[in-house]
Each structure stands twice: as C-alpha cells, then as structure tokens.
Scaffold this motif. Structure first.
Motif, mmCIF file in Angstrom:
data_model
loop_
_atom_site.group_PDB
_atom_site.id
_atom_site.type_symbol
_atom_site.label_atom_id
_atom_site.label_comp_id
_atom_site.label_asym_id
_atom_site.label_seq_id
_atom_site.Cartn_x
_atom_site.Cartn_y
_atom_site.Cartn_z
ATOM 1 N N SER A 1 -41.407 24.117 68.150
ATOM 2 C CA SER A 1 -41.097 22.944 68.965
ATOM 3 C C SER A 1 -42.049 21.785 68.713
ATOM 4 O O SER A 1 -43.179 21.968 68.247
ATOM 5 N N SER B 1 -46.441 23.703 71.137
ATOM 6 C CA SER B 1 -45.729 22.629 70.444
ATOM 7 C C SER B 1 -46.660 21.760 69.602
ATOM 8 O O SER B 1 -47.843 21.599 69.907
ATOM 9 N N TYR C 1 -39.496 29.327 74.070
ATOM 10 C CA TYR C 1 -40.488 28.613 73.264
ATOM 11 C C TYR C 1 -41.464 29.570 72.590
ATOM 12 O O TYR C 1 -42.191 29.169 71.671
ATOM 13 N N TYR D 1 -34.722 24.691 66.570
ATOM 14 C CA TYR D 1 -35.892 23.910 67.005
ATOM 15 C C TYR D 1 -35.702 23.418 68.430
ATOM 16 O O TYR D 1 -34.576 23.208 68.887
ATOM 17 N N PHE D 2 -36.841 23.256 69.118
ATOM 18 C CA PHE D 2 -36.876 22.634 70.446
ATOM 19 C C PHE D 2 -37.576 21.272 70.324
ATOM 20 O O PHE D 2 -38.619 21.150 69.675
#
Length: 253
Positions: free
Chosen positions: A194, A219, A189, A115-116
C-alpha cells in the motif's frame, strides 16, 4: 472503460458522504484510462428504511467484498482499492487473501487485488472497533442510532472555495452509529502492499494520526498540503499520485 492494461479502481468513500462527493475524482481517473467501481454502503444508503440504524461496518464490507469478488473471480480483473477516511476500514476488511493478485498467481489464476491506496484513511489492527479505538468524537452529533459530522464546512471542506465547500457540507448525511461496534477481523493491509497519502492540513484526521495509520499498514508514505477531502479539493494531485504509484508498482491487467 479504460484500456486493457490498467487495473480497475474500487473507490471506497468516507463517512457521512454519498457517492456523488467522489464523482469528480472518479471521472478524472476514468478519463486517464482507469475503470472505476464505487459500491454504495448500506450504513449510508436507505436512510428511511426501518432497519437503517442496525447497519454495521460488516454490512458495508459485505457489499464491497461482493463487488471485488465479482471483478476478480468473474471478470479476472486486476484491482486497486482506493480508500478515503472510513473507507480504509471497509477496504481492509473486504479483501480475503485468496483474492489477492499474488495468491491467485500462485494458483495459476489471473486477476486479483494488487494494491491499496489510502488517502487520509483509517487503519486499525485486528480486535479493535471504532468504538474501542476512537469512541465518540466531539466533532460528531449523535441521535436515534445515527451520528453525523457537526461542522463539516470547517472540518472536511475548509480548503475549498467557500461556495463549493458549502455545497458539499449541505450534502453531508447521517450514518448508522452501529458501524462503530464492528470488530476488525481481516486487516488485508498485512498482505496487500500500500501507499498512504497524508493530508497535512486535515482537521478531521490530524496528520500525525494519519502517519500512525500509515505505519500500522506498513505503507509507503506520500504527503500533500490538503484538507480531509483532498479527492474533492485536490483531485488532480491525488489522481497524479495514484497513477505515479501504480506505474512504479507496475500494476497492470
């Protein structure tokens, strides 16, 4: 170190700041059971070295990718990359798809980048560099291959107590101007999920720009009333968001 069920957080700092700016946040999330790794950028460290002004974003990426690769391939760790400001560019460029949790699971391997977590962080598409996307900001001073935030006290730390804000503003350092010329080639990404925390009171990266970055990264968006350095001014809030996000995503070792 944290409990075996929690991922390692690789903490990537922004521009003009040495790692100690993030130590308060790092110690906080460590106290909640998350091991933390914080690589040091060549474009900020070694300011007196003769080749300092030749250090680029690619040099920062090389250090960070090596740290992530060690965690994933040598130690089979699950990794979450937490990125602030300039660190968003470093993180997105540092994770090849073969190091993601999803791709490694497909190959029967444990560990990987899961995960970001963006916090007022820059996001750019492939083919762009800071030079082409942003250019020279009026908030920066430039000299001898270096650049620096002109007024960090009111730009990066305005939502903190005055004495604390001055302490950190005095610690701001120059960065190699060459980081602006590195063209984004990986943009992880696109294959790492994210969350993006928008800091609504940010004077360095305005909230609408952050929302644009979050859209580019695809995101999930969270918002907090904080300035640019929320991991310093609102560490408990950011830590809570990080834990909340990871719990919802079931990101465990």
């Amino acid at each position: 170190m944290g409990s075996s069920g929690k991922p390692v957080v690789v903490l990537l700092q922004g521009a003009f700041q040495l790692p100690d700016v993030y130590h308060k946040f790092a110690r906080l999330i460590e106290s909640h059971g998350f091991p933390v790794v914080q690589p040091s950028y060549p474009s900020l460290a070694g300011q007196d070295e003769p080749d300092f002004t030749k250090k680029t974003l690619a040099d920062d990426v090389q250090v960070v990718e090596a740290a992530i690769r060690k965690l994933v391939e040598d130690e089979n760790k699950t990794v979450v990359v937490a990125m602030h400001s300039y660190g968003g560019l470093v993180g997105a460029e540092s994770v090849p798809e073969d190091l993601t949790l999803k791709r490694r699971k497909e190959r029967g391997l444990s560990g990987g980048v899961a995960y970001f977590f963006y916090n007022a962080a820059f996001v750019m598409p492939k083919g762009q560099s800071v030079a082409t996307a942003v250019g020279d900001s009026p908030n920066h001073d430039h000299w001898d291959g270096r650049f620096k935030m002109r007024d960090p006290l009111t730009t990066m730390y305005h939502d903190m107590p005055e004495d604390e804000a001055k302490l950190w503003a005095d610690k701001v350092v120059a960065q190699s101007n060459a980081i602006k010329d590195t063209v984004m080639t990986r943009c992880a990404y696109t294959y790492v999920p994210s969350t993006y925390v928008v800091c609504t009171e940010d004077r360095a990266v305005p909230a609408p720009v952050q929302e644009m970055f979050a859209h580019t990264a695809g995101s999930t968006v969270k918002k907090i009333d904080a300035g640019h350095s929320a991991m310093l001014s609102r560490p408990e809030t950011v830590a809570h968001l990080l834990e909340e996000v990871l719990a919802c995503q079931d990101v465990t070792q």
